[in-house]
Enzyme design. Structure first.
Site, PDB file in Angstrom:
ATOM      1  N   ASN A  38       0.818  -1.207   0.000  1.00 52.34           N
ATOM      2  CA  ASN A  38       0.000   0.000   0.000  1.00 52.34           C
ATOM      3  C   ASN A  38       0.860   1.269   0.000  1.00 52.34           C
ATOM      4  O   ASN A  38       0.349   2.371   0.200  1.00 52.34           O
ATOM      5  CB  ASN A  38      -0.914   0.018   1.221  1.00 52.34           C
ATOM      6  CG  ASN A  38      -1.977  -1.061   1.156  1.00 52.34           C
ATOM      7  OD1 ASN A  38      -2.355  -1.510   0.074  1.00 52.34           O
ATOM      8  ND2 ASN A  38      -2.456  -1.491   2.312  1.00 52.34           N
ATOM      9  N   HIS A 129     -15.058  -1.082   5.027  1.00 48.83           N
ATOM     10  CA  HIS A 129     -13.976  -1.812   5.699  1.00 48.83           C
ATOM     11  C   HIS A 129     -14.447  -2.389   7.037  1.00 48.83           C
ATOM     12  O   HIS A 129     -15.307  -1.812   7.719  1.00 48.83           O
ATOM     13  CB  HIS A 129     -12.794  -0.866   5.925  1.00 48.83           C
ATOM     14  CG  HIS A 129     -11.537  -1.550   6.347  1.00 48.83           C
ATOM     15  ND1 HIS A 129     -11.200  -1.740   7.671  1.00 48.83           N
ATOM     16  CD2 HIS A 129     -10.544  -2.113   5.616  1.00 48.83           C
ATOM     17  CE1 HIS A 129     -10.040  -2.369   7.730  1.00 48.83           C
ATOM     18  NE2 HIS A 129      -9.618  -2.615   6.501  1.00 48.83           N
ATOM     19  N   GLU A 173     -16.232   4.396   2.530  1.00 48.71           N
ATOM     20  CA  GLU A 173     -14.867   4.626   2.064  1.00 48.71           C
ATOM     21  C   GLU A 173     -14.949   5.467   0.793  1.00 48.71           C
ATOM     22  O   GLU A 173     -15.985   5.497   0.121  1.00 48.71           O
ATOM     23  CB  GLU A 173     -14.177   3.295   1.749  1.00 48.71           C
ATOM     24  CG  GLU A 173     -13.979   2.393   2.961  1.00 48.71           C
ATOM     25  CD  GLU A 173     -13.324   1.065   2.583  1.00 48.71           C
ATOM     26  OE1 GLU A 173     -12.164   1.068   2.167  1.00 48.71           O
ATOM     27  OE2 GLU A 173     -13.996   0.037   2.724  1.00 48.71           O
ATOM     28  N   SER A 177     -11.017  -0.578  -0.299  1.00 48.72           N
ATOM     29  CA  SER A 177      -9.712  -1.222  -0.170  1.00 48.72           C
ATOM     30  C   SER A 177      -9.638  -2.597  -0.819  1.00 48.72           C
ATOM     31  O   SER A 177      -8.554  -3.023  -1.217  1.00 48.72           O
ATOM     32  CB  SER A 177      -9.333  -1.337   1.302  1.00 48.72           C
ATOM     33  OG  SER A 177     -10.326  -2.065   2.013  1.00 48.72           O
ATOM     34  N   ASP A 202     -13.853   7.506   4.824  1.00 47.08           N
ATOM     35  CA  ASP A 202     -12.539   6.864   4.989  1.00 47.08           C
ATOM     36  C   ASP A 202     -11.735   7.077   3.708  1.00 47.08           C
ATOM     37  O   ASP A 202     -12.063   6.523   2.660  1.00 47.08           O
ATOM     38  CB  ASP A 202     -12.749   5.372   5.269  1.00 47.08           C
ATOM     39  CG  ASP A 202     -11.433   4.618   5.472  1.00 47.08           C
ATOM     40  OD1 ASP A 202     -10.408   5.044   4.918  1.00 47.08           O
ATOM     41  OD2 ASP A 202     -11.447   3.579   6.157  1.00 47.08           O
ATOM     42  N   HIS A 205      -7.173   4.934   1.331  1.00 53.15           N
ATOM     43  CA  HIS A 205      -6.539   4.506   0.077  1.00 53.15           C
ATOM     44  C   HIS A 205      -6.612   5.580  -1.012  1.00 53.15           C
ATOM     45  O   HIS A 205      -6.175   5.338  -2.137  1.00 53.15           O
ATOM     46  CB  HIS A 205      -7.175   3.206  -0.414  1.00 53.15           C
ATOM     47  CG  HIS A 205      -6.927   2.048   0.511  1.00 53.15           C
ATOM     48  ND1 HIS A 205      -5.809   1.240   0.414  1.00 53.15           N
ATOM     49  CD2 HIS A 205      -7.637   1.589   1.582  1.00 53.15           C
ATOM     50  CE1 HIS A 205      -5.846   0.321   1.373  1.00 53.15           C
ATOM     51  NE2 HIS A 205      -6.936   0.514   2.092  1.00 53.15           N
ATOM     52  N   LYS A 234       0.038   4.340   4.362  1.00 50.85           N
ATOM     53  CA  LYS A 234      -0.098   3.899   2.973  1.00 50.85           C
ATOM     54  C   LYS A 234       0.705   4.857   2.094  1.00 50.85           C
ATOM     55  O   LYS A 234       1.925   4.790   2.054  1.00 50.85           O
ATOM     56  CB  LYS A 234      -1.574   3.795   2.616  1.00 50.85           C
ATOM     57  CG  LYS A 234      -2.285   2.750   3.487  1.00 50.85           C
ATOM     58  CD  LYS A 234      -3.727   2.601   3.182  1.00 50.85           C
ATOM     59  CE  LYS A 234      -4.341   1.464   4.016  1.00 50.85           C
ATOM     60  NZ  LYS A 234      -4.330   1.737   5.468  1.00 50.85           N
TER      61      LYS A 234
END
Length: 384
Positions: A38, A129, A173, A177, A202, A205, A234
């Site tokens: 990541n 998540h 998110e 992810s 979130d 990523h 990440k």
């Protein structure tokens, strides 16, 4: 006896192809093609990031010595929070531990029924998540799950409960992810504003990879009421997590988020690394463009071979293989070719959607992508 039950549980996981195990990975092994990291911008080993981590360790020590509310708050904690808030366009920020810990404890605190005077209405993407589900579970809050990325379904659920006088939350998110697809953050913010909901987003990523200056898909999006969560581990190449929010929400979390209150503060080297990464990220537009172009090329090769990458449109490219045993066999086949990729199985993903989760970084080359695609096609074919 408990240990006998533990062994029995492990045997059941092994028989179902779901047993997890840690494996040491030496990043110095040049022959390994790593498609599982990541570290999307390759900053964890960037000289400026490593040097500032060392400089902070020399100046402030290797550890923080205690929780933030005791004596663990050092000047670099305050400085990094101010920088995160400024770059993310929020009033305040709060550093915490891992992303899992941050989501679980922040969501649990925000959904607290005693504070809100009634159980809140929690509208959550079905594929959020695990840490976000855990936050809801800790709060005892029932989730009203909408179909993945289906904002028409979300709006219908919001409308169905419009008459109820309870606090509303939307949890999502921005980059998912396990699927590598993206939420429409503008539309989520608009729905939240129109329905008086608090938007919890979130961006773990997305930060570093998306946004005009790499601050994520929420960069520049007006949020009437809400919070953006992200991680330092990440794209920022370090360790830790944070939330960006209003000053009032920050103060509330300082007083109610157990993961913040009872955890030792982030160590200075992590703060130094993240501080340097935040200086670099706005200057790395060419890396972001190259990374997304590599991911697009990888999807093209895999799709042409008949492999599904679902709705991936980011640096995360899932290869859906179905049964857990097939995903595991494909992962092992890749290892024999010195390709590192992770098989993701239930309960992390829904039953029947076990996959190889491929993640690219800006340090990969077009030749790496060709090698990876060839190896994945061979592995998937051999394990069908």
């Amino acid at each position: 006896m408990p240990e006998e039950r533990y062994r029995q549980a492990l045997a059941e996981s092994r028989n179902a192809g779901r047993l997890r195990a840690t494996r040491a990975f030496d990043p110095g092994r040049r022959e390994i093609l790593d498609a599982s990291s990541n570290d999307y911008l390759g900053l964890s080993r960037h000289p400026a990031v490593v040097e500032r981590a060392c400089a902070f360790a020399r100046r402030w020590g290797a550890g923080s010595a205690s929780a933030r509310l005791i004596r663990g708050t050092l000047p670099p904690h305050d400085a990094l929070e101010e920088k995160l808030a400024r770059l993310k366009g929020h009033e305040a920020a709060l550093l915490m531990g891992s992303g899992y810990q941050t989501n679980a404890s922040a969501i649990a605190a925000l959904l607290d029924e005693r504070t809100l005077s009634a159980e809140p209405l929690v509208f959550a993407d079905k594929l959020n998540h695990a840490s976000m589900h855990e936050g809801c579970r800790l709060a005892g809050a029932r989730q009203l799950r909408y179909r993945h990325l289906d904002l028409d379904h979300l709006e219908a659920l919001l409308g169905k409960h419009a008459h109820e006088k309870r606090a509303r939350f939307i949890l999502s998110e921005s980059v998912f992810s396990m699927d590598g697809d993206r939420a429409d953050v503008h539309a989520l913010a608009d729905l939240a504003a129109r329905h008086g909901a608090f938007l919890y987003l979130d961006e773990a990523h997305a930060t570093g990879v998306f946004g005009p200056t790499g601050m994520g898909l929420a960069e520049g999006v007006a949020m009437e009421s809400g919070l953006v969560m992200g991680t330092l581990g990440k794209s920022l190449g370090s360790y830790g997590a944070y939330v960006c929010c209003s000053r009032a929400v920050r103060e509330y979390l300082v007083n109610r988020a157990s993961g913040f209150i009872f955890s030792t503060a982030l160590p200075p080297p992590c703060l130094g690394a993240a501080d340097a990464a935040l200086d670099l990220v706005p200057t790395l537009a060419p890396r972001r463009e190259r990374l997304l172009a590599l991911a697009e090329a990888l999807r093209g090769r895999l799709n042409a071979a008949g492999l599904s990458t679902e709705r991936s449109s980011t640096q995360i490219v899932p290869v859906i293989l179905g049964h857990a045993a097939r995903a595991l066999a494909a992962m092992e086949a890749l290892r024999r070719e010195n390709v590192l990729a992770v098989a993701v199985r239930p309960p992390t993903v829904p039953e029947g959607s076990s996959r190889l989760r491929l993640s690219l970084t800006a340090l990969h080359t077009p030749d790496d992508v060709e090698r990876l695609a060839d190896a994945v096609v061979r592995a998937a074919g051999a394990c069908s």
